[in-house]
Design a protein around this motif. Structure first.
Motif, PDB file in Angstrom:
ATOM      1  N   VAL A  80      47.630  42.128  42.941  1.00 34.58           N
ATOM      2  CA  VAL A  80      46.992  43.251  43.458  1.00 34.58           C
ATOM      3  C   VAL A  80      48.025  44.271  43.750  1.00 34.58           C
ATOM      4  CG1 VAL A  80      45.690  44.350  45.181  1.00 34.58           C
ATOM      5  CG2 VAL A  80      45.046  42.100  44.323  1.00 34.58           C
ATOM      6  N   ARG A  81      49.223  44.045  44.452  1.00 34.46           N
ATOM      7  CA  ARG A  81      50.269  45.048  45.054  1.00 34.46           C
ATOM      8  C   ARG A  81      50.723  45.262  43.637  1.00 34.46           C
ATOM      9  NH1 ARG A  81      50.540  45.727  49.951  1.00 34.46           N
ATOM     10  NH2 ARG A  81      50.196  44.046  51.599  1.00 34.46           N
ATOM     11  N   SER A  82      51.218  44.599  42.419  1.00 34.86           N
ATOM     12  CA  SER A  82      51.582  45.074  41.338  1.00 34.86           C
ATOM     13  C   SER A  82      50.739  45.911  40.763  1.00 34.86           C
ATOM     14  CB  SER A  82      51.790  44.016  40.425  1.00 34.86           C
ATOM     15  OG  SER A  82      50.839  43.122  39.931  1.00 34.86           O
ATOM     16  N   PHE A  83      49.390  45.835  40.587  1.00 30.00           N
ATOM     17  CA  PHE A  83      48.343  46.803  40.152  1.00 30.00           C
ATOM     18  C   PHE A  83      48.428  48.174  40.651  1.00 30.00           C
ATOM     19  CE2 PHE A  83      45.962  42.600  39.020  1.00 30.00           C
ATOM     20  CZ  PHE A  83      47.031  42.282  37.654  1.00 30.00           C
ATOM     21  N   LEU A  84      48.377  48.103  42.214  1.00 30.52           N
ATOM     22  CA  LEU A  84      48.539  49.167  42.811  1.00 30.52           C
ATOM     23  C   LEU A  84      49.197  50.098  42.601  1.00 30.52           C
ATOM     24  CD1 LEU A  84      47.227  47.803  46.342  1.00 30.52           C
ATOM     25  CD2 LEU A  84      45.905  49.325  44.927  1.00 30.52           C
ATOM     26  N   SER A  85      50.532  49.607  41.851  1.00 33.69           N
ATOM     27  CA  SER A  85      51.831  50.511  41.716  1.00 33.69           C
ATOM     28  C   SER A  85      51.790  50.935  40.348  1.00 33.69           C
ATOM     29  CB  SER A  85      53.257  49.512  42.012  1.00 33.69           C
ATOM     30  OG  SER A  85      53.160  48.614  41.104  1.00 33.69           O
ATOM     31  N   LEU A  86      50.588  50.736  39.699  1.00 32.46           N
ATOM     32  CA  LEU A  86      50.630  51.447  38.377  1.00 32.46           C
ATOM     33  C   LEU A  86      50.705  52.908  38.363  1.00 32.46           C
ATOM     34  CD1 LEU A  86      47.858  49.147  36.666  1.00 32.46           C
ATOM     35  CD2 LEU A  86      50.278  48.998  35.926  1.00 32.46           C
ATOM     36  N   GLN A  87      51.223  53.399  36.935  1.00 32.00           N
ATOM     37  CA  GLN A  87      51.268  54.811  37.252  1.00 32.00           C
ATOM     38  C   GLN A  87      50.144  55.460  36.452  1.00 32.00           C
ATOM     39  OE1 GLN A  87      54.935  55.942  35.030  1.00 32.00           O
ATOM     40  NE2 GLN A  87      56.239  55.191  36.240  1.00 32.00           N
ATOM     41  N   TYR A  88      49.191  56.142  37.282  1.00 29.88           N
ATOM     42  CA  TYR A  88      48.004  56.866  36.781  1.00 29.88           C
ATOM     43  C   TYR A  88      47.730  57.850  37.935  1.00 29.88           C
ATOM     44  CZ  TYR A  88      43.996  57.768  34.119  1.00 29.88           C
ATOM     45  OH  TYR A  88      43.179  58.452  33.330  1.00 29.88           O
ATOM     46  N   PRO A  89      47.194  58.967  37.641  1.00 32.28           N
ATOM     47  CA  PRO A  89      46.837  60.088  38.530  1.00 32.28           C
ATOM     48  C   PRO A  89      45.842  59.542  39.692  1.00 32.28           C
ATOM     49  CG  PRO A  89      47.037  60.970  36.473  1.00 32.28           C
ATOM     50  CD  PRO A  89      47.032  59.782  36.273  1.00 32.28           C
ATOM     51  N   LEU A  90      44.924  58.971  39.318  1.00 27.56           N
ATOM     52  CA  LEU A  90      43.784  58.366  40.272  1.00 27.56           C
ATOM     53  C   LEU A  90      43.139  57.256  39.820  1.00 27.56           C
ATOM     54  CD1 LEU A  90      42.163  59.165  42.802  1.00 27.56           C
ATOM     55  CD2 LEU A  90      40.788  60.509  41.623  1.00 27.56           C
ATOM     56  N   PHE A  91      43.214  56.298  40.497  1.00 26.50           N
ATOM     57  CA  PHE A  91      42.444  55.085  39.989  1.00 26.50           C
ATOM     58  C   PHE A  91      42.159  53.904  41.273  1.00 26.50           C
ATOM     59  CE2 PHE A  91      46.878  53.712  40.313  1.00 26.50           C
ATOM     60  CZ  PHE A  91      46.880  52.378  40.720  1.00 26.50           C
ATOM     61  N   GLU A  92      41.397  53.279  41.303  1.00 21.02           N
ATOM     62  CA  GLU A  92      40.825  52.401  42.221  1.00 21.02           C
ATOM     63  C   GLU A  92      41.085  50.931  41.842  1.00 21.02           C
ATOM     64  OE1 GLU A  92      37.315  52.655  43.732  1.00 21.02           O
ATOM     65  OE2 GLU A  92      36.059  52.295  41.919  1.00 21.02           O
ATOM     66  N   ILE A  93      41.388  49.754  42.583  1.00 23.54           N
ATOM     67  CA  ILE A  93      41.086  48.543  42.297  1.00 23.54           C
ATOM     68  C   ILE A  93      40.007  47.836  42.758  1.00 23.54           C
ATOM     69  CG2 ILE A  93      42.674  46.447  42.356  1.00 23.54           C
ATOM     70  CD1 ILE A  93      44.085  48.381  40.898  1.00 23.54           C
ATOM     71  N   VAL A  94      39.180  47.286  42.037  1.00 24.14           N
ATOM     72  CA  VAL A  94      37.970  46.417  42.476  1.00 24.14           C
ATOM     73  C   VAL A  94      38.156  45.089  42.238  1.00 24.14           C
ATOM     74  CG1 VAL A  94      35.545  46.127  42.187  1.00 24.14           C
ATOM     75  CG2 VAL A  94      36.571  48.397  41.820  1.00 24.14           C
ATOM     76  N   VAL A  95      38.537  44.298  43.377  1.00 27.47           N
ATOM     77  CA  VAL A  95      38.720  42.717  43.081  1.00 27.47           C
ATOM     78  C   VAL A  95      37.523  42.101  43.272  1.00 27.47           C
ATOM     79  CG1 VAL A  95      40.122  40.993  44.082  1.00 27.47           C
ATOM     80  CG2 VAL A  95      41.210  43.013  44.038  1.00 27.47           C
ATOM     81  N   VAL A  96      37.013  41.359  42.638  1.00 27.32           N
ATOM     82  CA  VAL A  96      35.918  40.528  42.630  1.00 27.32           C
ATOM     83  C   VAL A  96      36.149  39.072  42.847  1.00 27.32           C
ATOM     84  CG1 VAL A  96      33.552  39.857  41.757  1.00 27.32           C
ATOM     85  CG2 VAL A  96      34.605  42.102  41.224  1.00 27.32           C
ATOM     86  N   ASN A  97      36.065  38.530  44.266  1.00 29.65           N
ATOM     87  CA  ASN A  97      36.290  37.288  44.558  1.00 29.65           C
ATOM     88  C   ASN A  97      35.037  36.414  43.903  1.00 29.65           C
ATOM     89  OD1 ASN A  97      37.407  34.944  45.641  1.00 29.65           O
ATOM     90  ND2 ASN A  97      35.839  35.046  47.267  1.00 29.65           N
ATOM     91  N   ASP A  98      35.099  35.556  42.848  1.00 27.80           N
ATOM     92  CA  ASP A  98      34.098  34.938  42.455  1.00 27.80           C
ATOM     93  C   ASP A  98      33.701  33.475  42.991  1.00 27.80           C
ATOM     94  OD1 ASP A  98      31.970  34.441  40.645  1.00 27.80           O
ATOM     95  OD2 ASP A  98      33.465  33.518  39.026  1.00 27.80           O
ATOM     96  N   GLY A  99      33.442  33.321  44.343  1.00 23.97           N
ATOM     97  CA  GLY A  99      33.168  32.389  44.869  1.00 23.97           C
ATOM     98  C   GLY A  99      34.223  31.272  44.940  1.00 23.97           C
ATOM     99  N   SER A 100      35.535  31.992  45.282  1.00 26.22           N
ATOM    100  CA  SER A 100      36.537  30.849  45.342  1.00 26.22           C
ATOM    101  C   SER A 100      36.609  30.007  46.523  1.00 26.22           C
ATOM    102  CB  SER A 100      37.870  31.774  45.802  1.00 26.22           C
ATOM    103  OG  SER A 100      38.026  32.674  44.588  1.00 26.22           O
ATOM    104  N   LYS A 101      36.902  28.624  46.268  1.00 28.74           N
ATOM    105  CA  LYS A 101      36.994  27.635  47.243  1.00 28.74           C
ATOM    106  C   LYS A 101      37.958  27.528  48.099  1.00 28.74           C
ATOM    107  CE  LYS A 101      34.366  24.869  43.791  1.00 28.74           C
ATOM    108  NZ  LYS A 101      33.992  23.598  43.085  1.00 28.74           N
ATOM    109  N   ASP A 102      39.002  28.351  47.735  1.00 27.53           N
ATOM    110  CA  ASP A 102      40.253  28.551  48.710  1.00 27.53           C
ATOM    111  C   ASP A 102      40.419  29.551  49.588  1.00 27.53           C
ATOM    112  OD1 ASP A 102      40.847  30.444  47.075  1.00 27.53           O
ATOM    113  OD2 ASP A 102      42.832  29.523  46.269  1.00 27.53           O
ATOM    114  N   ARG A 103      41.546  30.067  49.968  1.00 27.53           N
ATOM    115  CA  ARG A 103      41.492  31.166  50.934  1.00 27.53           C
ATOM    116  C   ARG A 103      41.732  32.578  50.495  1.00 27.53           C
ATOM    117  NH1 ARG A 103      45.244  31.847  53.873  1.00 27.53           N
ATOM    118  NH2 ARG A 103      44.143  32.583  55.963  1.00 27.53           N
ATOM    119  N   THR A 104      41.228  32.739  49.048  1.00 26.21           N
ATOM    120  CA  THR A 104      41.320  34.010  48.354  1.00 26.21           C
ATOM    121  C   THR A 104      40.900  35.174  49.079  1.00 26.21           C
ATOM    122  OG1 THR A 104      41.582  32.776  46.020  1.00 26.21           O
ATOM    123  CG2 THR A 104      41.197  35.311  46.228  1.00 26.21           C
TER     124      THR A 104
END
Length: 928
Positions: A526-550
């Motif tokens: 997620v941190r690498s995606f947040l550093s992408l070059q673009y004027p305005l964007f958002e990150i939408v992370v979808v935790n698909d029922g992970s069984k670990d500590r995601t």
């Protein structure tokens, strides 16, 4: 026999020629670079002496016209981009004295678009104000790239004539031209205010079709903070003929920030159109005048969610008066107003500050306890319960738990999930009754018996024709792709990515990241995606029922808090548990019940705030400018509804901090075979299909869509393992049936990198799943086959994939079997067997080597000689064993499909830094 010998010789010559051309291109590129450097070493010292002495230099005057064009102009442009003042004047005079200005003025009339573009680019640096007129004529050029370069050149010139030409072009029919012009007017700065005011002054006389100019003019004036344009902006905000004009003028007044405009903005808050009210609330928040608090408080209970949101955020900017108004909204009878006020207090840190002050004496503590008590009393307790669990032991935590307990709110458990049951109307997927199987009689119509020899010969000749037709089709795709990639490579020179990165006009993008059991890597991804070059964007992370500590890792790393942001479920999905937002990053996180990758992506797209959505895998590696490159076709044309890009093989590359820093081929054979496959599939296949607007697949690892078109098509299907191909095919089908003019584009540029299987076991599972997904998509949409209603998709793409991809493995294996039988029983001559080998294998070698040549000729991403030689060798070897093994796997996939196998299988990955991992990473059916 002579014909066969000639065919063998011709095939060997062609393959040798391809290899020789590949090596020659590599060598010529190295020689050309050395040759260019020799000229630069000769010219550069003379140019530096000229800048120091302002005296003629014999070395420069002796240059021939082509040397001045190719070398001297490049050096002048490089220095003018850095110099200011007298140095720029010297260089402009030098360019004029040596005839470069006259040379490029003539080139502006060239029939070659790239020559016109280069001439405009160079004249923008050293042409001066006198070339503004000729360059302005290119603003109506037929080519979009030439128009963009001309706008950029006029902005560099910055004269009055140049600025007025740009302002007049804001009414251009092309959306991308308007955006490029607006960007460049902002770069010009204050001199562009006058022409922009004129564009807004007479909006009452304009029709709806002509309002593009005033809307863009208001937006540019607001971004420039042009106080002298307040009068015309107030008139547009009150009397604009269209909602867009009033909304943009209102927002522009807020950006200028003059308190004297508050009465006008308060009047705009009562506009009948909700976008104008929302922008008026936003503008009042920018100015921060406390006299607007009562009206903003009223707007907190507006019917429109965006108006409520902007009003509450504006109140948060008003100091103590605004905070008191938010507390009053918590007592509002409207539940939506209460929820919005509570969410604003959470996001802006008011709630956290109040909890920390619970035990403080005096008015501060009293006010904090009153705030928390109000939140608990009105039921806005989700965030408070999180704080009660997260706070360290102490008086504040005890007081908070006590206040929650007084109202019967548990503070030691998680919030209950939001229950959104799936729709179940009792109907099957297609809404049809299953038809009974027809029984045949099992007998033919009679006639003469067919001998076994005749059957074997017929099969061999038919399959020989099949291989010739398949490779001929591939050669056509290669030819189309060659010209398309050549055009793209030239266009890259004038791409203007630096300007696009700082643009206020690029449409915002929501990046959807599905995650399943990604505890170890999700934070870094997620941190690498947040550093992408673009004027305005958002990150939408979808935790698909992970069984670990995601989900816990995300909450800890990005300081997430529960949000009331509504998720309008426009697609069928599994229930959502919680929605989280970050106070420090442009991201939201959705925690949901497990439903698979397709379901997670559908939820993310429903939650996206922006018109463009980019779907990616959590473990994909993106170049820093990947979003810019992928979004550019959508910025340039509103007809583009989906874009895909080349996915490269990251095995063997050096990866640091989520970026590929060194490109190389791996040492293992299996990944190298796949590199050749990817080159052939992406550079030749998908590029060619995109030119014909018949591209059926955009890689699920990295693709971009227009959100509304994606939702209209129904989103990703849950009951298929090839959801990426199925959704693109369904988008084609939906838009064709609606009669819309659209395009599905492809960027022939490596923008993303992925790890491919390194062993045969995992590779077999992957190819099995790919082929099952292909078959499922083709059968679902078989109605499109040979249907002219669907254009090139129905008449070319669907027949190709049915005949050469769906049935290809069976036909190829049948051909090998028939060939062996024919030779064993003496039905076939050796000459035919050689011809069959040439058609089935020899042409395959030719196409594989041609893919490597195309990579070296146009993209040149593998800098090492050893890499190119290795890929060429693997391009030959791929057709002897590896290809046949893939054919067997794909044939077995047909059996799996008939058995209704829907499994993904475990995809074990070694990762990009095996030394740090304890074992391979696995991704299964529920994985994202």
């Amino acid at each position: 026999m002579r014909f066969v010998e000639l065919a063998i010789v011709a095939m060997l010559v062609l393959i040798s020629l391809m290899v020789a051309i590949t090596v020659s291109v590599k060598a010529m590129r190295a020689l050309r670079e050395a040759w260019y450097n020799s000229y630069y070493r000769l010219i550069e010292p003379a140019l530096e002496r000229y800048l120091l002495t302002n005296e003629p230099q014999p070395e420069l005057e002796k240059l021939r016209p082509w040397q001045r064009d190719r070398f001297l102009s490049t050096l002048i442009v490089e220095r003018m981009a850095l110099l200011r003042g007298a140095g720029r004047e010297y260089l402009m005079k030098l360019a004029d004295d040596l005839g470069l200005v006259g040379l490029y003025l003539g080139a502006l009339r060239s029939r070659r678009r790239w020559k016109r573009a280069r001439a405009a680019e160079n004249l923008g640096y050293f042409g001066g104000a006198r070339v503004a007129g000729p360059i302005s004529a290119l603003l109506v050029d037929d080519d979009e790239t030439v128009r963009a370069v001309a706008a950029r050149a006029l902005a560099r010139i910055g004269s009055e004539e140049a600025v007025r030409s740009l302002a007049r072009t804001l009414d251009a029919p092309s959306e991308i031209t308007r955006l490029r012009v607006a960007e460049n007017l902002e770069r010009v700065g204050h001199p562009s205010v006058g022409p922009l005011k004129e564009s807004l002054a007479d909006i009452a006389s304009l029709g709806t079709r002509e309002l593009n100019g005033p809307v863009m003019a208001a937006q540019v004036l607001g971004n420039l903070r042009a106080a002298e344009a307040r009068g015309v902006l107030k008139q547009a905000a009150r009397n604009g003929a269209e909602t867009d004009v009033r909304a943009q003028a209102t927002l522009a007044l807020g950006k200028i920030g003059d308190p004297e405009d508050v009465p006008t903005l308060l009047a705009c808050t009562r506009d009948a159109a909700w976008p104008v009210r929302a922008q008026a609330a936003n503008a009042l928040g920018m100015i921060g005048e406390v006299t607007s608090v009562p009206r903003l408080k009223e707007m907190g209970s507006d019917d429109a969610w965006w108006v409520r949101r902007n009003a509450c955020f504006a109140l948060a900017n008003m100091g103590p008066e605004g905070e008191a108004a938010l507390l009053d909204l918590l007592h509002n009878d409207d539940r939506y107003a209460r929820d919005r006020a509570a969410a604003t207090m959470e996001v802006r840190g008011f709630t956290r500050r109040a909890v920390r002050n619970l035990s403080k004496p005096g008015k501060r503590g009293e006010r904090a306890r009153d705030t928390v008590s109000t939140l608990v009393r009105v039921g806005s307790t989700r965030y408070l319960r999180d704080l009660a669990r997260a706070l360290p032991e102490g008086e504040n935590r005890a007081l908070l738990r006590e206040m929650l307990a007084q109202h019967g709110v548990p503070s030691g458990t998680r919030s209950p999930p939001i229950s959104r049951p799936r729709r179940d109307d009792g109907r099957n997927r297609r809404g049809r009754r299953p038809r009974g199987r027809r029984r045949g009689r099992g007998r033919g119509r009679g006639g003469r018996a067919v001998s076994f020899e005749w059957f074997v010969l017929a099969v061999n000749y038919a399959i020989l024709g099949y291989f010739v037709l398949l490779n001929a089709f591939y050669l056509v795709l290669y030819a189309i792709s060659f010209f398309e990639i050549s055009s793209y490579s030239r266009k890259e020179v004038f791409s203007g990515f630096a300007e696009l990165f700082t643009s206020n006009y690029a449409p915002p993008v929501s990046v959807i990241v599905p995650a399943y059991n990604e505890e170890a890597t999700i934070s870094a991804s997620v941190r690498s995606f947040l550093s992408l070059q673009y004027p305005l964007f958002e990150i939408v992370v979808v935790n698909d029922g992970s069984k670990d500590r995601t989900i816990d890792v995300l909450r800890e790393e990005f300081d997430l808090s529960e949000s009331d942001q509504p998720v309008r479920i426009q697609l069928e999905t599994q229930p959502i548990k919680s929605v989280y937002s970050s106070a420090s990053e442009r991201m939201i996180v959705i925690d949901k019940v497990n439903g698979g990758k397709a379901d997670a992506l559908n939820v993310g797209i429903c939650a996206a705030s922006y018109p463009l959505v980019c779907c990616i895998d959590a473990d994909i590696i993106l170049d820093e400018d990947a979003l810019l490159r992928l979004a550019r076709p959508m910025i340039e044309s509103s007809k583009v509804v989906a874009v895909g890009g080349i996915v490269r093989v990251a095995n063997g590359c050096e990866v640091e901090a989520g970026r590929v820093v060194k490109i190389a081929t791996p040492n293992q054979s299996i990944p190298n075979f796949q590199i050749v496959e990817y080159l052939r599939a992406f550079m030749a296949g998908r590029t060619g299909w995109a030119v014909m607007n018949a591209l059926l697949i955009i890689s699920g690892a990295f693709g971009m869509f227009r959100r509304q078109d994606f939702i209209d098509a129904g989103g990703y299907a849950h009951d298929t393992v090839g959801e990426d191909m199925e959704v693109v095919t369904r988008i084609h089908r939906t838009l064709r049936e609606r009669g819309e003019d659209y395009r599905v584009a492809f960027v022939p540029d490596p923008v993303s990198w992925t790890e491919v299987p390194a062993n045969l076991k995992v590779l077999r599972r992957q190819r099995d799943r790919w082929h099952r997904g292909l078959m499922d998509t083709l059968i679902r949409h078989r109605r499109m086959l040979f249907n002219p209603r669907y254009g090139a998709v129905g008449m070319l793409a669907m027949p190709y994939f049915f005949l050469f991809e769906f049935a290809g493995p069976v036909i190829e294996l049948l051909g090998y079997l028939a060939l062996v039988l024919g030779l064993a029983f003496g039905y076939l001559y050796v000459e035919f067997a050689i011809a069959f080998f040439i058609a089935a294998v020899g042409l395959g070698v030719l196409l594989s080597v041609a893919a490597v040549l195309l990579e070296e000729l146009r993209l040149n991403r593998y800098p090492s000689w050893s890499d190119i030689v290795k890929l060429t060798v693997y391009g030959v070897l791929e057709n002897f064993g590896y290809r046949q093994l893939n054919t067997i796997w794909r044939a077995y996939a047909i059996v799996s499909f008939l058995r209704k196998n829907q499994s993904w299988g475990d995809m074990a990955r070694q990762g990009f830094d095996p030394a740090k991992g304890k074992g391979p990473k696995k991704r299964g059916q529920g994985a994202a």
